[in-house]
Design an enzyme around this catalytic site. Sequence first.
Site, PDB file in Angstrom:
ATOM      1  N   LEU A   1      84.980  73.731   3.917  1.00  0.00           N
ATOM      2  CA  LEU A   1      84.104  73.312   2.822  1.00  0.00           C
ATOM      3  C   LEU A   1      84.938  72.905   1.600  1.00  0.00           C
ATOM      4  O   LEU A   1      84.626  71.938   0.911  1.00  0.00           O
ATOM      5  CB  LEU A   1      83.161  74.472   2.467  1.00  0.00           C
ATOM      6  CG  LEU A   1      82.246  74.281   1.260  1.00  0.00           C
ATOM      7  CD1 LEU A   1      81.214  73.200   1.549  1.00  0.00           C
ATOM      8  CD2 LEU A   1      81.536  75.589   0.898  1.00  0.00           C
TER       9      LEU A   1
ATOM     10  N   GLU B   1      83.165  83.098   5.674  1.00  0.00           N
ATOM     11  CA  GLU B   1      83.879  82.959   6.945  1.00  0.00           C
ATOM     12  C   GLU B   1      85.195  82.235   6.654  1.00  0.00           C
ATOM     13  O   GLU B   1      85.209  81.040   6.382  1.00  0.00           O
ATOM     14  CB  GLU B   1      83.047  82.135   7.936  1.00  0.00           C
ATOM     15  CG  GLU B   1      83.706  82.038   9.297  1.00  0.00           C
ATOM     16  CD  GLU B   1      83.154  80.908  10.174  1.00  0.00           C
ATOM     17  OE1 GLU B   1      83.311  81.001  11.395  1.00  0.00           O
ATOM     18  OE2 GLU B   1      82.597  79.926   9.638  1.00  0.00           O
TER      19      GLU B   1
ATOM     20  N   ASP C   1      79.401  79.527   5.561  1.00  0.00           N
ATOM     21  CA  ASP C   1      79.983  79.021   6.802  1.00  0.00           C
ATOM     22  C   ASP C   1      81.265  78.235   6.501  1.00  0.00           C
ATOM     23  O   ASP C   1      81.304  77.437   5.563  1.00  0.00           O
ATOM     24  CB  ASP C   1      78.933  78.080   7.439  1.00  0.00           C
ATOM     25  CG  ASP C   1      79.236  77.727   8.876  1.00  0.00           C
ATOM     26  OD1 ASP C   1      79.359  78.644   9.692  1.00  0.00           O
ATOM     27  OD2 ASP C   1      79.353  76.521   9.180  1.00  0.00           O
TER      28      ASP C   1
HETATM   29  C1  GLC Z   1      80.849  78.511  11.986  1.00  0.00           C
HETATM   30  C2  GLC Z   1      79.792  79.216  12.797  1.00  0.00           C
HETATM   31  C3  GLC Z   1      79.696  78.555  14.147  1.00  0.00           C
HETATM   32  C4  GLC Z   1      79.337  77.097  13.973  1.00  0.00           C
HETATM   33  C5  GLC Z   1      80.306  76.399  13.030  1.00  0.00           C
HETATM   34  C6  GLC Z   1      79.796  75.058  12.611  1.00  0.00           C
HETATM   35  O1  GLC Z   1      82.103  78.654  12.517  1.00  0.00           O
HETATM   36  O2  GLC Z   1      80.094  80.585  12.890  1.00  0.00           O
HETATM   37  O3  GLC Z   1      78.766  79.190  14.967  1.00  0.00           O
HETATM   38  O4  GLC Z   1      79.373  76.443  15.208  1.00  0.00           O
HETATM   39  O5  GLC Z   1      80.511  77.146  11.845  1.00  0.00           O
HETATM   40  O6  GLC Z   1      78.766  75.193  11.673  1.00  0.00           O
END
Ligand code: GLC
Length: 557
Positions: free
Chosen positions: A209, A249, A204
């Site tokens: 991060l 992501e 995520d």
């Molecule tokens: C990412 C996830 C999202 C979430 C965010 C915070 O973007 O895809 O759904 O709200 O992280 O963890």
Amino acid sequence: MSLRATSDRWWKGAIMYCLDVETFLDWDGDGVGDLAGLTERIDYLAGLGVSVLWLMPFHPSPDLDDGYDISDFYAVDPRLGTLGEFVEVIRAAESRGMRVIIDLVVNHTSIEHPWFQASRSSRDSPYRDWYVWVDEPPAEPMEEVFPGEQGGTWTWDATAGQWYMHRFYDFQADLNVANPAVRQEIARIMGFWLQLGVSGFRVDAVPFLLEHQGIPNLGEEAGRDPHRYLKELRAFLQRRRGDAILLGEVNLPPADQRVFFGDEDGDELHLVFQFSIMQRAYLALARGDGRVLEAAFAELPEVPFDCQWATFLRNHDELTLDQLSDKERAEVFAAFGPDEDMQVYGRGLRRRLPPMLDGDQARLRLAYSLLFSLPGTPVLFYGEEIGMGEELSAHGRSAVRTPMQWSDEPGAGFSTAPEGAFPGPLVQGTFGPAAVNVAAQRDDPDSLLNWFERLIRRRRETHELALGTYRAVVTRPKSAFAHRCDWEGSTVIAVHNLGAARVDLRLPVDDLPDAVALDDLLRGGRIDVVRKRAAVDLEPYGYRWFRVVREGQRTTP
Ligand code: GLC
């Protein structure tokens, strides 16, 4: 087939399917989906041709951000089941040749997490430095991820007597990843789930991060490249399980995404979601103009052979259009989400694809044919295979997270409990369970579900798309988009008509002098190559995939 193509890069030829246990199938009848329900439907997913499940967070959580606010990384939310049942999911998947990856949400924790509770309790707590605390928030504001909902990125905590940082909501406090103890704990979390049998993680919010912005006492990290940390995580993952993957992501422009694959051979993320192509695909569909995709392809950096894009059209979040210009975004809004209520955060749409296309099956299939032929591993979001819609009465992004529609029974076959007990409303109206459900589509050979099954089978057989190098093939008229993929002397060309008018084009294969024909991989038959051109016709919103047949080569069944 060369040795390079063998199964050690299983994730390149994978078909991924993302689901939230909570909304998939309720097996114990309490209104909430559960792990037992998922185990029950593993055969459905295997039958569809899915090879990797991506499970959204299923850990204990106050559930203020759909489970992305975790309060215990080592357990299962009791509403969803037990650790024992989690292992049964893994085992059931494994026995069907499927793998499971899970979300790794370690940029932040819920503020209810015991670490945060300890951290805020005293400056002397051993957990104090696990989060990012300051006496005064920096003058320079940080970008908010959920503008309009989040109220800044620093929140005063009276118990702590300091401010804490949160890139996302104020109930999601950022972990201080510069702290070696936090890093060790993150590795331990990964090790735990790997030991239980997961094949990797969807990581995520990777750029957040890694970032050091806002962290006051960087210690040893000061001046170090934050990507060193990602390399360490990757090395740890591979030591614990050689074939496990990190799917990140990273919603950044393509050139900036490249660095997240790491050095030359790829030593950070294996897979990165391709946000730019996704956004441009919507612009291309809105305009009916393939040149948008040609331009998007040209911007893609080269990806190391041991890495790959992950492609998608929809996910569980808003359909973000943040990489488009204001004018382009306005075009997509006008075409696919004109009402303010369909839009969110000023940058995205809280809709699913079928209603955006007014349920037009030809256009829908065109869009998914494109997705499955693009460079990368395709990722489906549950319900896409039957054409589910959104429910705008649900708050924010929850509009696209409604219960799975298994049948037209009360509760959509999702649950036998009263709907009030469900995690969210069922879709109402045209795209609701009465009209859109698995049971009805299984019986109909022309249904979207059966079409997907055929498309997935073909995609899994077409190694060029999984392993090869991609490029756009310039064609006219502009409504057509063609691209090809070359792998070890074999070539696949996909052609898509984004427009509402029929198209005839002459596809060039100049650089393949021994090409004699094109085998049609989706509908069968072949087209001869005459004077280095193949005459291809496409219906309105038509799509075709071809394998080039060279002299002496066999045809594709
Ligand atoms: C990412 C996830 C999202 C979430 C965010 C915070 O973007 O895809 O759904 O709200 O992280 O963890």
